[in-house]
Design a protein around this motif. Structure first.
Motif, mmCIF file in Angstrom:
data_model
loop_
_atom_site.group_PDB
_atom_site.id
_atom_site.type_symbol
_atom_site.label_atom_id
_atom_site.label_comp_id
_atom_site.label_asym_id
_atom_site.label_seq_id
_atom_site.Cartn_x
_atom_site.Cartn_y
_atom_site.Cartn_z
ATOM 1 N N THR A 1 50.591 45.682 20.829
ATOM 2 C CA THR A 1 49.864 46.046 22.039
ATOM 3 C C THR A 1 48.785 45.012 22.321
ATOM 4 O O THR A 1 48.177 44.470 21.399
ATOM 5 C CB THR A 1 49.200 47.433 21.881
ATOM 6 N N VAL A 2 48.554 44.767 23.602
ATOM 7 C CA VAL A 2 47.472 43.892 24.031
ATOM 8 C C VAL A 2 46.267 44.779 24.350
ATOM 9 O O VAL A 2 46.394 45.751 25.099
ATOM 10 C CB VAL A 2 47.875 43.079 25.281
ATOM 11 N N TYR A 3 45.138 44.455 23.738
ATOM 12 C CA TYR A 3 43.892 45.185 23.970
ATOM 13 C C TYR A 3 42.783 44.189 24.276
ATOM 14 O O TYR A 3 42.868 43.019 23.918
ATOM 15 C CB TYR A 3 43.467 45.964 22.717
ATOM 16 N N LYS A 4 41.709 44.705 24.876
ATOM 17 C CA LYS A 4 40.521 43.881 25.062
ATOM 18 C C LYS A 4 39.887 43.645 23.697
ATOM 19 O O LYS A 4 39.811 44.549 22.870
ATOM 20 C CB LYS A 4 39.514 44.583 25.987
ATOM 21 N N VAL B 1 46.946 39.497 14.314
ATOM 22 C CA VAL B 1 46.403 39.180 15.625
ATOM 23 C C VAL B 1 47.045 37.880 16.088
ATOM 24 O O VAL B 1 47.069 36.895 15.340
ATOM 25 C CB VAL B 1 44.871 39.025 15.557
ATOM 26 N N VAL B 2 47.591 37.891 17.316
ATOM 27 C CA VAL B 2 48.231 36.694 17.854
ATOM 28 C C VAL B 2 47.684 36.356 19.230
ATOM 29 O O VAL B 2 47.207 37.217 19.956
ATOM 30 C CB VAL B 2 49.778 36.848 17.964
ATOM 31 N N ASP B 3 47.785 35.074 19.561
ATOM 32 C CA ASP B 3 47.508 34.582 20.907
ATOM 33 C C ASP B 3 48.852 34.573 21.612
ATOM 34 O O ASP B 3 49.765 33.870 21.202
ATOM 35 C CB ASP B 3 46.922 33.168 20.821
ATOM 36 N N TYR B 4 48.970 35.366 22.657
ATOM 37 C CA TYR B 4 50.260 35.540 23.322
ATOM 38 C C TYR B 4 50.427 34.689 24.575
ATOM 39 O O TYR B 4 51.368 34.887 25.351
ATOM 40 C CB TYR B 4 50.471 37.019 23.666
ATOM 41 N N ALA C 1 37.672 40.436 13.224
ATOM 42 C CA ALA C 1 36.786 40.319 14.390
ATOM 43 C C ALA C 1 36.428 38.872 14.695
ATOM 44 O O ALA C 1 36.254 38.500 15.856
ATOM 45 C CB ALA C 1 35.527 41.156 14.181
ATOM 46 N N GLU C 2 36.344 38.034 13.668
ATOM 47 C CA GLU C 2 35.932 36.643 13.865
ATOM 48 C C GLU C 2 36.921 35.821 14.697
ATOM 49 O O GLU C 2 36.560 34.788 15.233
ATOM 50 C CB GLU C 2 35.683 35.962 12.523
ATOM 51 N N VAL C 3 38.175 36.284 14.808
ATOM 52 C CA VAL C 3 39.164 35.529 15.582
ATOM 53 C C VAL C 3 39.477 36.184 16.924
ATOM 54 O O VAL C 3 40.359 35.736 17.649
ATOM 55 C CB VAL C 3 40.484 35.329 14.785
ATOM 56 N N LEU C 4 38.754 37.232 17.245
ATOM 57 C CA LEU C 4 39.021 37.958 18.485
ATOM 58 C C LEU C 4 38.309 37.311 19.664
ATOM 59 O O LEU C 4 37.232 37.728 20.080
ATOM 60 C CB LEU C 4 38.610 39.427 18.344
ATOM 61 N N ASP C 5 38.935 36.268 20.180
ATOM 62 C CA ASP C 5 38.475 35.638 21.404
ATOM 63 C C ASP C 5 39.696 35.127 22.146
ATOM 64 O O ASP C 5 40.707 34.810 21.553
ATOM 65 C CB ASP C 5 37.478 34.513 21.114
ATOM 66 N N GLY C 6 39.599 35.087 23.460
ATOM 67 C CA GLY C 6 40.754 34.681 24.270
ATOM 68 C C GLY C 6 41.821 35.767 24.288
ATOM 69 O O GLY C 6 41.590 36.886 23.833
ATOM 70 N N PRO C 7 42.999 35.431 24.806
ATOM 71 C CA PRO C 7 44.078 36.417 24.891
ATOM 72 C C PRO C 7 44.503 36.871 23.484
ATOM 73 O O PRO C 7 44.800 36.052 22.630
ATOM 74 C CB PRO C 7 45.216 35.655 25.560
ATOM 75 N N THR C 8 44.495 38.175 23.256
ATOM 76 C CA THR C 8 44.781 38.698 21.927
ATOM 77 C C THR C 8 45.713 39.896 21.999
ATOM 78 O O THR C 8 45.524 40.792 22.815
ATOM 79 C CB THR C 8 43.476 39.136 21.223
#
Length: 164
Positions: A54-57, A28-31, A74-81
């Motif tokens: 792919t970028v997803y919500k 998972v990356v912040d793009y 899931a714990e890092v899934l916030d902001g642009p992902t």
């Protein structure tokens, strides 16, 4: 929410699940900070390397990974992902993204799962810095071959000296 919207979301969740099914690694990356041209070039490079990017919500990723070995992300899934997935080589997504991050000086790792093991930002960076299996094998073979080559040259020099 309309039935159509729910169905559309479920299709995306199923798509994510399908991509993760049998995956060796996911990162998972912040793009943030990428231009459209940079994003297109990066996608092309990753696709050619065999990485699905792919970028997803975040909410849809969370639903898709619930109950799977990727759930810890899931714990890092916030902001642009964005989600990068590799089916063949567990560390490929991390290594390819690492090279792109170094080239573009944009984006950053959030976390990842490699062969079922969760790694935070620091851990996935360390994984990304490890050379590929092929490179490691080549280095190992080179280190074995060097002393053997030196011994052969030494023996040949001794044989040549005795022949004179």
């Amino acid at each position: 929410m309309s039935v159509e919207a729910k169905q559309a979301k479920q299709l995306i969740i199923d798509e994510i699940k399908g991509k993760l099914d049998g995956a060796q690694g996911a990162v998972v990356v912040d793009y943030m900070g990428l231009t459209v041209a940079e994003a297109d070039a990066m996608r092309k490079r990753l696709r050619e390397a065999g990485v699905d990017y792919t970028v997803y919500k975040n909410t849809l990723i969370k639903r898709a990974i619930s109950g799977t070995e990727f759930e810890s992300m899931a714990e890092v899934l916030d902001g642009p992902t964005a989600l990068a997935i590799s089916k063949e080589d567990a560390t490929l997504a991390a290594r390819e993204l690492n090279a792109i991050i170094k080239d573009m000086k944009k984006m950053e790792f959030k976390a990842g799962v490699v062969e079922g093991q969760f790694y935070d930002k620091t851990g996935i960076q360390q994984i990304a810095d490890i050379p590929s299996r092929d490179v490691l094998v080549a280095k190992f073979m080179g280190s074995i071959q060097s002393p053997i080559s030196k011994a052969v040259r030494t023996f040949q020099a001794i044989a040549d000296a005795k022949a004179e």
